[in-house]
Design a protein around this motif. Structure first.
Motif, PDB file in Angstrom:
ATOM      1  N   ASP A  48       0.830  -1.213   0.000  1.00  0.00           N
ATOM      2  CA  ASP A  48       0.000   0.000   0.000  1.00  0.00           C
ATOM      3  C   ASP A  48       0.863   1.260   0.000  1.00  0.00           C
ATOM      4  OD1 ASP A  48      -2.263  -1.514  -0.012  1.00  0.00           O
ATOM      5  OD2 ASP A  48      -2.663  -1.340   2.128  1.00  0.00           O
ATOM      6  N   ALA A  49       1.927   1.234   0.797  1.00  0.00           N
ATOM      7  CA  ALA A  49       2.820   2.395   0.873  1.00  0.00           C
ATOM      8  C   ALA A  49       3.512   2.635  -0.467  1.00  0.00           C
ATOM      9  CB  ALA A  49       3.861   2.178   1.972  1.00  0.00           C
ATOM     10  N   PHE A  50       3.955   1.563  -1.120  1.00  0.00           N
ATOM     11  CA  PHE A  50       4.626   1.693  -2.411  1.00  0.00           C
ATOM     12  C   PHE A  50       3.679   2.251  -3.466  1.00  0.00           C
ATOM     13  CE2 PHE A  50       5.559  -0.160  -6.595  1.00  0.00           C
ATOM     14  CZ  PHE A  50       6.819   0.393  -6.814  1.00  0.00           C
ATOM     15  N   ILE A  51       2.460   1.707  -3.524  1.00  0.00           N
ATOM     16  CA  ILE A  51       1.488   2.180  -4.518  1.00  0.00           C
ATOM     17  C   ILE A  51       1.147   3.651  -4.281  1.00  0.00           C
ATOM     18  CG2 ILE A  51      -0.902   1.912  -5.327  1.00  0.00           C
ATOM     19  CD1 ILE A  51      -0.555  -1.111  -4.909  1.00  0.00           C
ATOM     20  N   LYS A  52       1.073   4.053  -3.006  1.00  0.00           N
ATOM     21  CA  LYS A  52       0.830   5.476  -2.711  1.00  0.00           C
ATOM     22  C   LYS A  52       1.994   6.337  -3.183  1.00  0.00           C
ATOM     23  CE  LYS A  52      -1.359   7.114   0.765  1.00  0.00           C
ATOM     24  NZ  LYS A  52      -1.794   7.549   2.108  1.00  0.00           N
ATOM     25  N   LEU A  53       3.210   5.841  -3.031  1.00  0.00           N
ATOM     26  CA  LEU A  53       4.388   6.578  -3.500  1.00  0.00           C
ATOM     27  C   LEU A  53       4.352   6.760  -5.019  1.00  0.00           C
ATOM     28  CD1 LEU A  53       7.201   4.934  -1.333  1.00  0.00           C
ATOM     29  CD2 LEU A  53       6.523   7.346  -1.269  1.00  0.00           C
ATOM     30  N   ILE A  54       3.952   5.705  -5.729  1.00  0.00           N
ATOM     31  CA  ILE A  54       3.860   5.786  -7.185  1.00  0.00           C
ATOM     32  C   ILE A  54       2.735   6.730  -7.603  1.00  0.00           C
ATOM     33  CG2 ILE A  54       3.215   4.481  -9.261  1.00  0.00           C
ATOM     34  CD1 ILE A  54       6.075   4.037  -8.545  1.00  0.00           C
ATOM     35  N   LYS A  55       1.554   6.568  -6.953  1.00  0.00           N
ATOM     36  CA  LYS A  55       0.414   7.425  -7.298  1.00  0.00           C
ATOM     37  C   LYS A  55       0.704   8.894  -7.006  1.00  0.00           C
ATOM     38  CE  LYS A  55      -3.807   5.894  -6.613  1.00  0.00           C
ATOM     39  NZ  LYS A  55      -5.017   5.340  -5.977  1.00  0.00           N
ATOM     40  N   MET A  56       1.623   9.136  -6.078  1.00  0.00           N
ATOM     41  CA  MET A  56       2.016  10.497  -5.723  1.00  0.00           C
ATOM     42  C   MET A  56       2.568  11.257  -6.934  1.00  0.00           C
ATOM     43  SD  MET A  56       4.956  11.421  -2.906  1.00  0.00           S
ATOM     44  CE  MET A  56       6.256  10.558  -3.804  1.00  0.00           C
ATOM     45  N   VAL A  57       3.230  10.537  -7.860  1.00  0.00           N
ATOM     46  CA  VAL A  57       3.866  11.204  -9.003  1.00  0.00           C
ATOM     47  C   VAL A  57       3.161  10.943 -10.334  1.00  0.00           C
ATOM     48  CG1 VAL A  57       6.149  11.256  -7.938  1.00  0.00           C
ATOM     49  CG2 VAL A  57       5.484   9.258  -9.272  1.00  0.00           C
ATOM     50  N   ILE A  58       2.151  10.063 -10.366  1.00  0.00           N
ATOM     51  CA  ILE A  58       1.484   9.738 -11.628  1.00  0.00           C
ATOM     52  C   ILE A  58       0.813  10.959 -12.246  1.00  0.00           C
ATOM     53  CG2 ILE A  58      -0.529   8.544 -12.605  1.00  0.00           C
ATOM     54  CD1 ILE A  58       0.258   6.089 -11.058  1.00  0.00           C
ATOM     55  N   ALA A  59       0.053  11.704 -11.437  1.00  0.00           N
ATOM     56  CA  ALA A  59      -0.701  12.846 -11.966  1.00  0.00           C
ATOM     57  C   ALA A  59       0.205  13.887 -12.641  1.00  0.00           C
ATOM     58  CB  ALA A  59      -1.542  13.487 -10.857  1.00  0.00           C
TER      59      ALA A  59
END
Length: 421
Positions: free
Chosen positions: A38-49
């Protein structure tokens, strides 16, 4: 040997294997490790936009030809519609041939709580008009903050078109965005270093929570889904790839790191930034990558489409509901609409299935409880098929538009092959 262990691919594989072992031997502990993924996916989603916004604006701004932008977008959408329809149809055909739901014991429904999925499905309006309106953001900053892909893409296209219309005046802004995009991709490279830990946590959670034993009870359906997705990838996508002059096996080997990351995290979004970067290195132009990949994450979900069609028919078979050919075509039509709104995040396919069955009352929506135990295991296959489908689509559209320029690495490989022959 040390150099091999430094490879991200090897590290992710080790993480997945260790996750399976820990989840199997220490299920209670393994079920608590989901926080790592969950933490990793949040880190990735942090920069996707911001990455999507900058990439699309840079691509369109540098393109200059506004007609070309419309042409690329139009070809991409037509391709998505044709290929996802094939995916849905293949799913329905295979499930009718194999019939994994026939004779299945539906008593499992009594123990399955599906209220969270039906409630979320009710909250999501899958009407065509509502879906189209949802693409337009109420607030650009809000869409960026929430990471809503389609509204971000919509605004980025408008921004890019306006920049392209200004010509030289907009060059300083485009140059600034290029530098910012480089920084954000640098952040992605930093985050990717912990991806093996995320893969370990996700697999430990999956095995620890659901157990390997849950695979056996629905093994026939799972085998059918995996085989169908393999047929789609190597049959349909393989044929498309061959027609456009590249080999599906070599291409999959090229994006293996992204595929393994998706396998570990069960989310195709986790690999989105790196996939875009990898496709540019492969030879696709920045403008095509920026338009096709983000759009494909909402409109070209081949794996989700296969799963939805097979899962819906499986439930019908389990309840002894014999659908006519016209009813199956109606179900196919509903799935063509509902599958377009599913995001690349784990669990969204389940919510979309609930919404589909709600719109097709002949199949009881509570039947999705039959799939609760194994949905997580099938989500990996969905996500992997989705990412391969989007990668192939990007190369195809690039070749259609003569925007494909093989990298030096690719040219060297081709030269070596010709010399060997």
């Amino acid at each position: 040997m040390r150099s091999k262990f430094k490879s991200l691919t090897v590290q992710v594989i080790i993480g997945i294997i260790l996750g399976i072992i820990v989840g199997f031997l220490f299920p209670e502990f393994g079920s608590k490790l989901k926080v790592l993924a969950d933490a990793f996916i949040k880190l990735i989603k942090m920069v996707i936009a911001p990455i999507i916004f900058f990439t699309v604006v840079i691509g369109i701004g540098n393109m200059g030809d506004l007609k070309k932008v419309g042409r690329i977008g139009g070809k991409a959408l037509i391709y998505f519609e044709i290929v996802t329809t094939f995916a849905l149809a293949i799913g329905i055909i295979v499930v009718n041939l194999v019939k994994p739901g026939v004779g299945f014991n539906t008593d499992a429904v009594k123990g399955g709580d599906v209220s969270q999925y039906t409630k979320q499905a009710e909250e999501v309006n899958h009407g065509v008009i509502e879906f189209l309106l949802s693409i337009i953001p109420d607030n650009v900053v809000g869409a960026l903050a929430k990471g809503e892909l389609l509204p971000i893409l919509f605004f980025a296209v408008l921004f890019g078109l306006a920049a392209a219309g200004l010509g030289e005046k907009a060059k300083p802004v485009i140059t600034l965005f290029e530098r910012l995009a480089d920084i954000f991709f640098g952040v992605v490279n930093m985050v990717m270093k912990v991806s093996p830990i995320a893969a370990f946590g996700a697999m430990a959670y999956t095995i620890g929570t659901f157990g390997i034993g849950s695979l056996l009870s629905l093994g026939k359906l799972m085998a059918s889904v995996y085989i169908t997705m393999a047929l789609f990838i190597f049959g349909v996508l393989g044929a498309i790839a061959k027609f456009y002059g590249f080999n599906i096996f070599k291409f999959i080997a090229y994006i293996k790191e992204e595929i393994l990351l998706v396998l570990g995290t069960s989310s195709s979004e986790s690999a989105l930034p790196k996939l875009m970067e990898r496709l540019e290195k492969y030879g696709c132009s920045k403008s095509v990558v920026g338009l096709v990949v983000p759009t494909g994450y909402s409109f070209n979900l081949d794996g989700t489409s296969i799963y939805l069609s097979m899962a819906a028919m499986f439930i019908a078979q389990a309840y002894g509901i014999d659908l006519s050919i016209w009813q199956e075509l109606t179900l196919l039509g509903i799935l063509m609409l509902t599958s377009k709104g599913a995001a690349g995040v784990t669990g969204s396919g389940f919510i979309t299935l609930a919404a589909t069955l709600a719109a097709f009352p002949m199949i009881p929506v509570e039947g999705i409880a039959l799939l609760l135990g194994v949905d997580r295991f099938m989500s990996e296959a969905r996500a992997i098929t989705n990412i391969i489908g989007n990668a192939v689509a990007t190369v195809v559209v690039s070749k259609m538009e003569n925007e494909f320029h093989p990298s030096a690495e690719q040219n060297v490989e081709k030269t070596n092959i010709s010399i060997a022959n």
